[in-house]
Design a protein around this motif. Structure first.
Motif, PDB file in Angstrom:
ATOM      1  N   GLU A  91       0.819  -1.211   0.000  1.00 22.77           N
ATOM      2  CA  GLU A  91       0.000   0.000   0.000  1.00 22.77           C
ATOM      3  C   GLU A  91       0.855   1.264   0.000  1.00 22.77           C
ATOM      4  O   GLU A  91       0.405   2.318  -0.469  1.00 22.77           O
ATOM      5  CB  GLU A  91      -0.952   0.004   1.195  1.00 22.77           C
ATOM      6  CG  GLU A  91      -2.068  -1.020   1.079  1.00 22.77           C
ATOM      7  CD  GLU A  91      -3.060  -0.927   2.220  1.00 22.77           C
ATOM      8  OE1 GLU A  91      -3.107   0.124   2.891  1.00 22.77           O
ATOM      9  OE2 GLU A  91      -3.804  -1.902   2.451  1.00 22.77           O
TER      10      GLU A  91
ATOM     11  N   GLU B 149       0.306   4.563  -2.279  1.00 25.58           N
ATOM     12  CA  GLU B 149       0.295   5.939  -1.760  1.00 25.58           C
ATOM     13  C   GLU B 149       1.296   6.809  -2.517  1.00 25.58           C
ATOM     14  O   GLU B 149       0.998   7.962  -2.869  1.00 25.58           O
ATOM     15  CB  GLU B 149       0.607   5.942  -0.270  1.00 25.58           C
ATOM     16  CG  GLU B 149       0.589   7.349   0.331  1.00 25.58           C
ATOM     17  CD  GLU B 149       0.863   7.362   1.818  1.00 25.58           C
ATOM     18  OE1 GLU B 149       0.835   8.463   2.414  1.00 25.58           O
ATOM     19  OE2 GLU B 149       1.113   6.270   2.397  1.00 25.58           O
TER      20      GLU B 149
ATOM     21  N   TRP C 175      -5.330  -0.404  -8.163  1.00 24.27           N
ATOM     22  CA  TRP C 175      -4.991  -1.342  -7.083  1.00 24.27           C
ATOM     23  C   TRP C 175      -5.607  -2.716  -7.359  1.00 24.27           C
ATOM     24  O   TRP C 175      -4.949  -3.750  -7.202  1.00 24.27           O
ATOM     25  CB  TRP C 175      -5.479  -0.788  -5.750  1.00 24.27           C
ATOM     26  CG  TRP C 175      -5.289  -1.696  -4.577  1.00 24.27           C
ATOM     27  CD1 TRP C 175      -6.242  -2.459  -3.964  1.00 24.27           C
ATOM     28  CD2 TRP C 175      -4.065  -1.952  -3.862  1.00 24.27           C
ATOM     29  NE1 TRP C 175      -5.705  -3.163  -2.926  1.00 24.27           N
ATOM     30  CE2 TRP C 175      -4.371  -2.872  -2.833  1.00 24.27           C
ATOM     31  CE3 TRP C 175      -2.771  -1.489  -3.991  1.00 24.27           C
ATOM     32  CZ2 TRP C 175      -3.404  -3.345  -1.947  1.00 24.27           C
ATOM     33  CZ3 TRP C 175      -1.801  -1.944  -3.107  1.00 24.27           C
ATOM     34  CH2 TRP C 175      -2.128  -2.861  -2.100  1.00 24.27           C
TER      35      TRP C 175
ATOM     36  N   TRP D 217      -5.648  10.592  -0.150  1.00 21.37           N
ATOM     37  CA  TRP D 217      -5.094   9.321   0.311  1.00 21.37           C
ATOM     38  C   TRP D 217      -5.878   8.788   1.506  1.00 21.37           C
ATOM     39  O   TRP D 217      -6.104   7.579   1.620  1.00 21.37           O
ATOM     40  CB  TRP D 217      -3.624   9.460   0.670  1.00 21.37           C
ATOM     41  CG  TRP D 217      -3.120   8.183   1.310  1.00 21.37           C
ATOM     42  CD1 TRP D 217      -2.717   7.991   2.598  1.00 21.37           C
ATOM     43  CD2 TRP D 217      -3.055   6.901   0.673  1.00 21.37           C
ATOM     44  NE1 TRP D 217      -2.392   6.685   2.801  1.00 21.37           N
ATOM     45  CE2 TRP D 217      -2.588   5.987   1.641  1.00 21.37           C
ATOM     46  CE3 TRP D 217      -3.327   6.445  -0.612  1.00 21.37           C
ATOM     47  CZ2 TRP D 217      -2.396   4.633   1.360  1.00 21.37           C
ATOM     48  CZ3 TRP D 217      -3.136   5.093  -0.898  1.00 21.37           C
ATOM     49  CH2 TRP D 217      -2.677   4.207   0.069  1.00 21.37           C
ATOM     50  N   THR D 218      -6.329   9.678   2.390  1.00 20.48           N
ATOM     51  CA  THR D 218      -7.157   9.244   3.513  1.00 20.48           C
ATOM     52  C   THR D 218      -8.417   8.550   3.009  1.00 20.48           C
ATOM     53  O   THR D 218      -8.829   7.504   3.530  1.00 20.48           O
ATOM     54  CB  THR D 218      -7.544  10.454   4.391  1.00 20.48           C
ATOM     55  OG1 THR D 218      -6.357  11.040   4.931  1.00 20.48           O
ATOM     56  CG2 THR D 218      -8.453  10.036   5.535  1.00 20.48           C
TER      57      THR D 218
ATOM     58  N   ALA E 256      -7.402   5.116   1.433  1.00 26.78           N
ATOM     59  CA  ALA E 256      -7.052   4.153   2.486  1.00 26.78           C
ATOM     60  C   ALA E 256      -8.301   3.675   3.213  1.00 26.78           C
ATOM     61  O   ALA E 256      -8.426   2.490   3.552  1.00 26.78           O
ATOM     62  CB  ALA E 256      -6.077   4.792   3.469  1.00 26.78           C
TER      63      ALA E 256
ATOM     64  N   HIS F  82      -9.864  -0.329   3.427  1.00 24.76           N
ATOM     65  CA  HIS F  82     -10.044  -1.050   4.688  1.00 24.76           C
ATOM     66  C   HIS F  82     -11.456  -0.919   5.234  1.00 24.76           C
ATOM     67  O   HIS F  82     -11.689  -1.197   6.411  1.00 24.76           O
ATOM     68  CB  HIS F  82      -9.047  -0.532   5.729  1.00 24.76           C
ATOM     69  CG  HIS F  82      -7.624  -0.693   5.313  1.00 24.76           C
ATOM     70  ND1 HIS F  82      -6.978  -1.907   5.315  1.00 24.76           N
ATOM     71  CD2 HIS F  82      -6.725   0.210   4.830  1.00 24.76           C
ATOM     72  CE1 HIS F  82      -5.746  -1.746   4.876  1.00 24.76           C
ATOM     73  NE2 HIS F  82      -5.563  -0.473   4.573  1.00 24.76           N
TER      74      HIS F  82
END
Length: 420
Positions: free
Chosen positions: A20, A24, A60, A118-119, A122, A126
């Protein structure tokens, strides 16, 4: 588009392994150029960051096939473009379904920083799964409770009527309950497909993809296409929505039938193999059944079963018809690794080449767009596709600066074989 930074082989290798931190790094380094490109394609800079976030998530998901920096660069560009197209289709669909509604506006939250992007990415990587099935059960129970309560209230005023009327009321009540439950079921399915929790499995122009669903059914996705899979798939229902074209190999022996919604049609099967083509810019949805049987529902027409070897088209008005062998070859030749175009206009041919090869060919002379084109070429060879287009349409392929362009080849001319 603005130039992306040059990613090295180490980043690509780390991405392939599921690192990951590599993802990023790719987002942070490429974010300014990707957002600028998405904003230009959309004409809406406020929506561009969300497009880029979705594109990064798509890369991804596709990381296992990326081996070189050049492939990563192309995957990022294709993912942005594909997500822009899908966003535009969703906006167009909203306008079609709710013509009186105002156009959706992007929230005025100001520019999205790369840190916030990016927050968001991410968090999506998840995010916990939402139990849509529990929500579905609650909605169905509420509908049944409200209907039963209503019928109980009505029954207070009907105790003096004859027994025969009571039987009729019971029948009507049963019918209403069935209708409410069925309506609630369909509503829940539709909401699940539109939910942010639904997974979008997509391919960009010039790419294809294969995936296995949670019920072990398989989907082979054509270029520039997507399948929307609700988070509750295989729990209470097996329903997906298709935009584009795909082959479905449906696992047999499951309690719930497998349903594909595409355009204005619904295709239902138990265990079979069939292909559907439903691009938004085409006049009809097309079905081809290889094995088993598929039941087609569209508009007010009664459900129509199509058995192995059969095919059916569904027009925009819901009219059903059997397609010609030529139309089927055009619709599904990609399954056999070919692109077939039979006596179509140059404009239509360019749409197909853009879709299947990722070719953006410019024609400045609009009179060329009506020329008839016929070709049959391997899906694996972009060069052969350009050569066949040159020959059939009497055009020549050239570069004007960095722009791939088609010009009239002139009477008796032979188009040069400089396609790439």
């Amino acid at each position: 588009m603005p130039s992306l930074p040059t990613f090295d082989k180490a980043i690509v290798a780390a991405l392939r392994k599921g690192d990951e931190a590599a993802l990023e790094r790719i987002l942070r380094d490429g974010y300014p150029a990707l957002v600028e490109d998405a904003g230009k394609q959309l004409g809406d800079p406020a929506t561009a960051p969300r497009i880029v976030e979705n594109a990064i998530l798509q890369v991804w998901d596709e990381r296992a096939r990326l081996e070189t920096p050049e492939e990563l660069d192309k995957a990022l560009k294709d993912a942005v473009r594909g997500n822009v197209v899908r966003h535009q289709r969703r906006v167009a669909a909203l306008h079609r379904n709710q013509p009186a509604a105002a156009a959706p506006r992007s929230a005025s939250t100001g520019p999205v920083s790369v840190d916030q992007a990016w927050t968001n990415v991410a968090a999506a990587l998840h995010a916990p799964k939402v139990d849509a099935a529990a929500s579905h059960r609650q909605n169905a129970d509420a509908s049944r409770h409200q209907t039963a309560a209503h019928m109980a209230e009505v029954s207070k005023f009907s105790w003096k009527v004859p027994v025969l009327t009571g039987v009729a009321v019971l029948a009507v009540t049963t019918g209403i309950l069935w209708w409410v439950n069925n309506k609630g079921e369909q509503s829940n399915v539709s909401q699940s497909l539109l939910s942010p929790e639904a997974k979008h499995l997509a391919s960009a122009p010039g790419q294809r993809a294969s995936m296995t669903l949670s019920d072990d059914s398989k989907v082979n996705l054509g270029s520039d296409s997507q399948v929307i899979v609700p988070s509750s798939f295989a729990d209470k229902f097996r329903v997906v929505r298709l935009e584009g074209t795909a082959t479905f190999i449906v696992k047999a022996g499951e309690k719930n039938p497998f349903e594909v919604r595409a355009g204005n049609a619904t295709f239902v099967a138990k265990g079979t193999e069939f292909s559907v083509r439903a691009f938004a810019d085409e006049k009809a949805v097309t079905l081809k059944v290889k094995e088993g049987q598929v039941v087609v529902t569209a508009g007010a027409a009664p459900p129509r079963p199509v058995s192995a070897g059969g095919a059916l088209t569904v027009a925009k008005d819901g009219a059903l018809a059997e397609p010609s062998s030529e139309a089927l070859a055009e619709a599904f030749s990609w399954i056999d690794g070919k692109v077939v175009i039979g006596n179509r206009s140059m404009k239509d041919a360019l749409t197909e080449l853009r879709r299947w090869y990722g070719l953006d060919l410019v024609i400045k002379d609009s009179s060329l767009l009506s020329r008839p084109v016929s070709l049959s070429v391997e899906l694996s060879s972009k060069k052969d596709a350009i050569a066949a287009l040159e020959k059939s349409g009497n055009v020549k392929f050239v570069y004007e600066g960095q722009t791939p362009t088609l010009r009239d080849a002139g009477p008796g001319s032979k188009a040069p074989k400089n396609g790439k």
